[in-house]
Write a protein that holds these residues in place. Structure first.
Motif, mmCIF file in Angstrom:
data_model
loop_
_atom_site.group_PDB
_atom_site.id
_atom_site.type_symbol
_atom_site.label_atom_id
_atom_site.label_comp_id
_atom_site.label_asym_id
_atom_site.label_seq_id
_atom_site.Cartn_x
_atom_site.Cartn_y
_atom_site.Cartn_z
ATOM 1 N N UNK A 111 0.800 -1.322 0.055
ATOM 2 C CA UNK A 111 -0.030 -0.026 -0.076
ATOM 3 C C UNK A 111 0.858 1.406 0.040
ATOM 4 N N UNK A 112 1.859 1.149 0.816
ATOM 5 C CA UNK A 112 2.768 2.484 0.730
ATOM 6 C C UNK A 112 3.416 2.588 -0.352
ATOM 7 N N UNK A 113 4.015 1.701 -1.310
ATOM 8 C CA UNK A 113 4.460 1.591 -2.328
ATOM 9 C C UNK A 113 3.548 2.115 -3.300
ATOM 10 N N UNK A 114 2.549 1.679 -3.469
ATOM 11 C CA UNK A 114 1.280 2.269 -4.260
ATOM 12 C C UNK A 114 1.093 3.910 -4.184
ATOM 13 N N UNK A 115 1.080 4.351 -2.908
ATOM 14 C CA UNK A 115 1.013 5.436 -2.611
ATOM 15 C C UNK A 115 2.058 6.440 -3.213
ATOM 16 N N UNK A 116 3.187 6.003 -2.920
ATOM 17 C CA UNK A 116 4.547 6.734 -3.515
ATOM 18 C C UNK A 116 4.335 6.668 -5.065
ATOM 19 N N UNK A 117 3.805 5.497 -5.671
ATOM 20 C CA UNK A 117 4.078 5.572 -7.136
ATOM 21 C C UNK A 117 2.792 6.565 -7.461
ATOM 22 N N UNK A 118 1.757 6.482 -6.851
ATOM 23 C CA UNK A 118 0.736 7.460 -7.488
ATOM 24 C C UNK A 118 1.297 9.043 -7.125
ATOM 25 N N UNK A 119 1.831 9.261 -6.249
ATOM 26 C CA UNK A 119 2.252 10.655 -5.904
ATOM 27 C C UNK A 119 3.492 11.040 -6.957
ATOM 28 N N UNK A 120 4.309 10.098 -7.362
ATOM 29 C CA UNK A 120 5.213 10.301 -8.337
ATOM 30 C C UNK A 120 4.378 10.438 -9.774
ATOM 31 N N UNK A 121 3.611 9.595 -9.953
ATOM 32 C CA UNK A 121 2.937 9.859 -11.218
ATOM 33 C C UNK A 121 2.155 11.374 -11.290
ATOM 34 N N UNK A 122 1.604 11.896 -10.121
ATOM 35 C CA UNK A 122 0.873 13.105 -9.993
ATOM 36 C C UNK A 122 2.030 14.281 -10.231
ATOM 37 N N UNK A 123 3.209 14.133 -9.387
ATOM 38 C CA UNK A 123 4.209 15.002 -9.880
ATOM 39 C C UNK A 123 4.474 15.151 -11.521
ATOM 40 N N UNK A 124 4.762 13.964 -11.927
ATOM 41 C CA UNK A 124 5.141 13.780 -13.409
ATOM 42 C C UNK A 124 4.133 14.597 -14.041
ATOM 43 N N UNK A 125 2.887 14.338 -13.990
ATOM 44 C CA UNK A 125 1.758 14.934 -14.695
ATOM 45 C C UNK A 125 1.582 16.173 -14.513
#
Length: 127
Positions: A42-56
């Motif tokens: 779950x923590x990894x998925x949150x990190x991935x989502x936040x990275x995706x948000x930043x990139x977008x």
């Protein structure tokens, strides 16, 4: 020590407390270490989502975005208020409305999947 459940907090008794600087004992109080088992997926998925948000956001602003958005902000909102939050954050975005709409749609879908996984104790699908 017995295996802890995901939400259980364990305390382990050590010897006497030790002062980090001098290495000497602090007294007769036992040193206690708190450990907690986290759901790494779950923590990894949150990190991935936040990275995706930043990139977008960087892509939408063609560089450094003047706004920041985190999972905590999204998870604190109801599903209905997420879209309003995103509209407020992106109101000055120079990207085409179609690109913004696509980003908002994808983000709402990913946030909904992650939020559902959080409620059920699973992490849902990868954002």
């Amino acid at each position: 020590m017995a295996e802890a459940s995901e939400k259980e907090v364990k305390f382990e008794e050590g010897g006497e407390g030790v002062d980090d600087e001098s290495g000497e004992g602090k007294g007769s109080c036992p040193r206690r270490t708190m450990t907690m088992k986290y759901d790494r997926k779950s923590l990894q998925r949150v990190v991935q989502l936040e990275q995706w948000i930043d990139e977008e956001l960087e892509r939408l602003w063609s560089g450094s975005a003047p706004v920041e958005l985190t999972w905590d902000e999204l998870s604190d909102c109801t599903e209905d208020s997420r879209e309003s939050l995103l509209s407020d954050l992106l109101k000055d975005c120079p990207a085409a409305q179609e690109e913004i709409a696509t980003f908002v749609s994808e983000l709402l879908k990913k946030a909904g999947t992650l939020a559902k996984g959080r409620k059920t104790g699973t992490a849902g699908t990868t954002p």
